[in-house]
Design a protein around this motif. Structure first.
Motif, PDB file in Angstrom:
ATOM      1  N   LEU A  25       0.828  -1.198   0.000  1.00  0.00           N
ATOM      2  CA  LEU A  25       0.000   0.000   0.000  1.00  0.00           C
ATOM      3  C   LEU A  25       0.872   1.262   0.000  1.00  0.00           C
ATOM      4  CD1 LEU A  25      -2.850   1.099   0.003  1.00  0.00           C
ATOM      5  CD2 LEU A  25      -2.863   0.901   2.502  1.00  0.00           C
ATOM      6  N   GLN A  26       1.910   1.263   0.809  1.00  0.00           N
ATOM      7  CA  GLN A  26       2.826   2.413   0.835  1.00  0.00           C
ATOM      8  C   GLN A  26       3.526   2.590  -0.503  1.00  0.00           C
ATOM      9  OE1 GLN A  26       5.289   1.363   4.174  1.00  0.00           O
ATOM     10  NE2 GLN A  26       3.994   2.445   5.640  1.00  0.00           N
ATOM     11  N   THR A  27       3.954   1.493  -1.103  1.00  0.00           N
ATOM     12  CA  THR A  27       4.611   1.545  -2.405  1.00  0.00           C
ATOM     13  C   THR A  27       3.655   2.110  -3.447  1.00  0.00           C
ATOM     14  OG1 THR A  27       6.023  -0.338  -1.856  1.00  0.00           O
ATOM     15  CG2 THR A  27       5.746   0.157  -4.197  1.00  0.00           C
ATOM     16  N   ALA A  28       2.425   1.610  -3.468  1.00  0.00           N
ATOM     17  CA  ALA A  28       1.428   2.070  -4.437  1.00  0.00           C
ATOM     18  C   ALA A  28       1.104   3.546  -4.240  1.00  0.00           C
ATOM     19  CB  ALA A  28       0.160   1.227  -4.320  1.00  0.00           C
ATOM     20  N   ARG A  29       0.972   3.962  -3.008  1.00  0.00           N
ATOM     21  CA  ARG A  29       0.668   5.381  -2.743  1.00  0.00           C
ATOM     22  C   ARG A  29       1.809   6.287  -3.186  1.00  0.00           C
ATOM     23  NH1 ARG A  29      -2.197   4.532   3.125  1.00  0.00           N
ATOM     24  NH2 ARG A  29      -4.299   4.203   2.321  1.00  0.00           N
ATOM     25  N   GLU A  30       3.042   5.874  -2.914  1.00  0.00           N
ATOM     26  CA  GLU A  30       4.191   6.675  -3.345  1.00  0.00           C
ATOM     27  C   GLU A  30       4.248   6.760  -4.865  1.00  0.00           C
ATOM     28  OE1 GLU A  30       9.070   6.868  -3.129  1.00  0.00           O
ATOM     29  OE2 GLU A  30       8.027   5.385  -1.899  1.00  0.00           O
TER      30      GLU A  30
ATOM     31  N   ASP B 237       5.745  -9.571  -8.907  1.00  0.00           N
ATOM     32  CA  ASP B 237       5.817  -8.154  -9.243  1.00  0.00           C
ATOM     33  C   ASP B 237       4.536  -7.463  -8.782  1.00  0.00           C
ATOM     34  OD1 ASP B 237       3.941  -9.012 -11.089  1.00  0.00           O
ATOM     35  OD2 ASP B 237       5.020  -8.293 -12.837  1.00  0.00           O
ATOM     36  N   MET B 238       4.553  -6.138  -8.854  1.00  0.00           N
ATOM     37  CA  MET B 238       3.365  -5.356  -8.525  1.00  0.00           C
ATOM     38  C   MET B 238       2.799  -4.827  -9.836  1.00  0.00           C
ATOM     39  SD  MET B 238       2.844  -1.922  -6.203  1.00  0.00           S
ATOM     40  CE  MET B 238       2.836  -2.765  -4.622  1.00  0.00           C
ATOM     41  N   ASP B 239       1.654  -5.357 -10.226  1.00  0.00           N
ATOM     42  CA  ASP B 239       0.984  -4.914 -11.443  1.00  0.00           C
ATOM     43  C   ASP B 239       0.156  -3.674 -11.124  1.00  0.00           C
ATOM     44  OD1 ASP B 239       1.748  -7.140 -13.209  1.00  0.00           O
ATOM     45  OD2 ASP B 239       0.550  -8.344 -11.825  1.00  0.00           O
TER      46      ASP B 239
ATOM     47  N   TRP C  50      10.642   2.159 -11.879  1.00  0.00           N
ATOM     48  CA  TRP C  50      11.902   1.473 -11.592  1.00  0.00           C
ATOM     49  C   TRP C  50      12.543   2.038 -10.327  1.00  0.00           C
ATOM     50  CZ3 TRP C  50      16.983   2.531 -10.772  1.00  0.00           C
ATOM     51  CH2 TRP C  50      17.827   1.423 -10.747  1.00  0.00           C
ATOM     52  N   GLU C  51      12.591   3.365 -10.191  1.00  0.00           N
ATOM     53  CA  GLU C  51      13.216   3.991  -9.015  1.00  0.00           C
ATOM     54  C   GLU C  51      12.546   3.533  -7.714  1.00  0.00           C
ATOM     55  OE1 GLU C  51      12.889   8.206  -9.638  1.00  0.00           O
ATOM     56  OE2 GLU C  51      14.279   8.182 -11.322  1.00  0.00           O
ATOM     57  N   ILE C  52      11.228   3.609  -7.691  1.00  0.00           N
ATOM     58  CA  ILE C  52      10.499   3.227  -6.476  1.00  0.00           C
ATOM     59  C   ILE C  52      10.640   1.726  -6.224  1.00  0.00           C
ATOM     60  CG2 ILE C  52       8.200   3.047  -5.433  1.00  0.00           C
ATOM     61  CD1 ILE C  52       7.582   5.746  -6.854  1.00  0.00           C
ATOM     62  N   GLY C  53      10.530   0.937  -7.285  1.00  0.00           N
ATOM     63  CA  GLY C  53      10.687  -0.504  -7.131  1.00  0.00           C
ATOM     64  C   GLY C  53      12.070  -0.884  -6.623  1.00  0.00           C
ATOM     65  N   PHE C  54      13.080  -0.208  -7.127  1.00  0.00           N
ATOM     66  CA  PHE C  54      14.455  -0.474  -6.679  1.00  0.00           C
ATOM     67  C   PHE C  54      14.591  -0.152  -5.194  1.00  0.00           C
ATOM     68  CE2 PHE C  54      18.922   0.737  -6.067  1.00  0.00           C
ATOM     69  CZ  PHE C  54      19.544  -0.411  -6.521  1.00  0.00           C
ATOM     70  N   GLN C  55      14.066   0.992  -4.784  1.00  0.00           N
ATOM     71  CA  GLN C  55      14.148   1.395  -3.377  1.00  0.00           C
ATOM     72  C   GLN C  55      13.403   0.429  -2.467  1.00  0.00           C
ATOM     73  OE1 GLN C  55      12.394   5.278  -3.553  1.00  0.00           O
ATOM     74  NE2 GLN C  55      14.253   6.264  -4.303  1.00  0.00           N
ATOM     75  N   ARG C  56      12.288  -0.104  -2.958  1.00  0.00           N
ATOM     76  CA  ARG C  56      11.422  -0.943  -2.117  1.00  0.00           C
ATOM     77  C   ARG C  56      11.567  -2.443  -2.409  1.00  0.00           C
ATOM     78  NH1 ARG C  56       7.507   1.558   0.924  1.00  0.00           N
ATOM     79  NH2 ARG C  56       7.443   3.808   0.696  1.00  0.00           N
ATOM     80  N   GLU C  57      12.511  -2.767  -3.294  1.00  0.00           N
ATOM     81  CA  GLU C  57      12.828  -4.157  -3.623  1.00  0.00           C
ATOM     82  C   GLU C  57      11.624  -4.937  -4.167  1.00  0.00           C
ATOM     83  OE1 GLU C  57      14.759  -5.824  -0.182  1.00  0.00           O
ATOM     84  OE2 GLU C  57      16.544  -4.604  -0.511  1.00  0.00           O
ATOM     85  N   VAL C  58      10.934  -4.297  -5.112  1.00  0.00           N
ATOM     86  CA  VAL C  58       9.816  -4.958  -5.796  1.00  0.00           C
ATOM     87  C   VAL C  58       9.827  -4.497  -7.255  1.00  0.00           C
ATOM     88  CG1 VAL C  58       8.144  -3.160  -5.157  1.00  0.00           C
ATOM     89  CG2 VAL C  58       7.326  -5.433  -5.764  1.00  0.00           C
ATOM     90  N   VAL C  59       9.547  -5.410  -8.152  1.00  0.00           N
ATOM     91  CA  VAL C  59       9.424  -5.038  -9.561  1.00  0.00           C
ATOM     92  C   VAL C  59       8.014  -4.484  -9.766  1.00  0.00           C
ATOM     93  CG1 VAL C  59       9.383  -5.879 -11.936  1.00  0.00           C
ATOM     94  CG2 VAL C  59      11.093  -6.757 -10.330  1.00  0.00           C
ATOM     95  N   ILE C  60       7.934  -3.257 -10.249  1.00  0.00           N
ATOM     96  CA  ILE C  60       6.643  -2.637 -10.521  1.00  0.00           C
ATOM     97  C   ILE C  60       6.419  -2.676 -12.026  1.00  0.00           C
ATOM     98  CG2 ILE C  60       5.273  -0.527 -10.386  1.00  0.00           C
ATOM     99  CD1 ILE C  60       6.960   0.226  -7.904  1.00  0.00           C
ATOM    100  N   ALA C  61       5.281  -3.250 -12.417  1.00  0.00           N
ATOM    101  CA  ALA C  61       4.949  -3.406 -13.830  1.00  0.00           C
ATOM    102  C   ALA C  61       3.751  -2.516 -14.167  1.00  0.00           C
ATOM    103  CB  ALA C  61       4.639  -4.866 -14.132  1.00  0.00           C
ATOM    104  N   PRO C  62       4.013  -1.284 -14.625  1.00  0.00           N
ATOM    105  CA  PRO C  62       2.896  -0.394 -14.944  1.00  0.00           C
ATOM    106  C   PRO C  62       2.270  -0.713 -16.302  1.00  0.00           C
ATOM    107  CG  PRO C  62       4.983   0.762 -15.223  1.00  0.00           C
ATOM    108  CD  PRO C  62       5.309  -0.624 -14.748  1.00  0.00           C
ATOM    109  N   LEU C  63       0.965  -0.718 -16.340  1.00  0.00           N
ATOM    110  CA  LEU C  63       0.190  -0.868 -17.562  1.00  0.00           C
ATOM    111  C   LEU C  63      -0.462   0.490 -17.788  1.00  0.00           C
ATOM    112  CD1 LEU C  63      -0.485  -3.063 -19.596  1.00  0.00           C
ATOM    113  CD2 LEU C  63      -2.436  -3.686 -18.187  1.00  0.00           C
ATOM    114  N   VAL C  64      -0.045   1.186 -18.837  1.00  0.00           N
ATOM    115  CA  VAL C  64      -0.406   2.589 -19.037  1.00  0.00           C
ATOM    116  C   VAL C  64      -1.406   2.732 -20.183  1.00  0.00           C
ATOM    117  CG1 VAL C  64       0.511   4.892 -19.497  1.00  0.00           C
ATOM    118  CG2 VAL C  64       1.911   3.227 -18.246  1.00  0.00           C
ATOM    119  N   PHE C  65      -2.485   3.449 -19.910  1.00  0.00           N
ATOM    120  CA  PHE C  65      -3.521   3.696 -20.898  1.00  0.00           C
ATOM    121  C   PHE C  65      -3.918   5.167 -20.902  1.00  0.00           C
ATOM    122  CE2 PHE C  65      -4.108  -0.804 -20.092  1.00  0.00           C
ATOM    123  CZ  PHE C  65      -4.410  -1.316 -21.339  1.00  0.00           C
ATOM    124  N   SER C  66      -4.383   5.629 -22.054  1.00  0.00           N
ATOM    125  CA  SER C  66      -4.992   6.961 -22.146  1.00  0.00           C
ATOM    126  C   SER C  66      -6.499   6.809 -21.949  1.00  0.00           C
ATOM    127  CB  SER C  66      -4.731   7.581 -23.520  1.00  0.00           C
ATOM    128  OG  SER C  66      -5.449   6.879 -24.521  1.00  0.00           O
TER     129      SER C  66
END
Length: 107
Positions: free
Chosen positions: A8-13, A43-45, A66-82
């Motif tokens: 939750l903290q990772t997602a909020r950041e 990973d965190m989708d 990548w920066e936040i994932g590196f700091q928090r030791e989790v791979v964050i996989a963003p799925l980006v849409f318009s």
């Protein structure tokens, strides 16, 4: 909410940092972390929706994730849409977007 406190903290950041880049319309965690069945190496989708998405914004989103994932030791996989992709394009009928709508946790 099945998310751990750390997730939750990772997602909020991440949401906060991404909202500084462009108007953020929607932000959800989905997949194993949202369901609560993630393993230690999962990973965190993350689904993110912006008004408009271009290559420069996509690059910045990847950098921030990548920066936040590196700091928090989790791979964050963003799925980006318009907004257009979510509301009007053929992608709106995709199984992925349907699953995100059903199981995604809005942050």
């Amino acid at each position: 909410m099945p998310l751990t406190q750390s997730d939750l903290q990772t997602a909020r950041e991440l949401k906060e940092r991404l909202a500084r880049l462009a108007p953020l319309l929607d932000f959800r965690v989905f997949g194993s972390r949202a369901r609560g069945d993630a393993g230690s190496d999962s990973d965190m989708d993350v689904f993110v929706e912006f008004e408009v998405v271009d290559k420069a914004l996509e690059a910045r989103i990847s950098e921030v994730a990548w920066e936040i994932g590196f700091q928090r030791e989790v791979v964050i996989a963003p799925l980006v849409f318009s907004r257009y992709e979510v509301e009007k394009s053929p992608l709106r009928a995709s199984p992925v977007l349907k699953a995100i709508a059903e199981e995604g946790l809005r942050i």
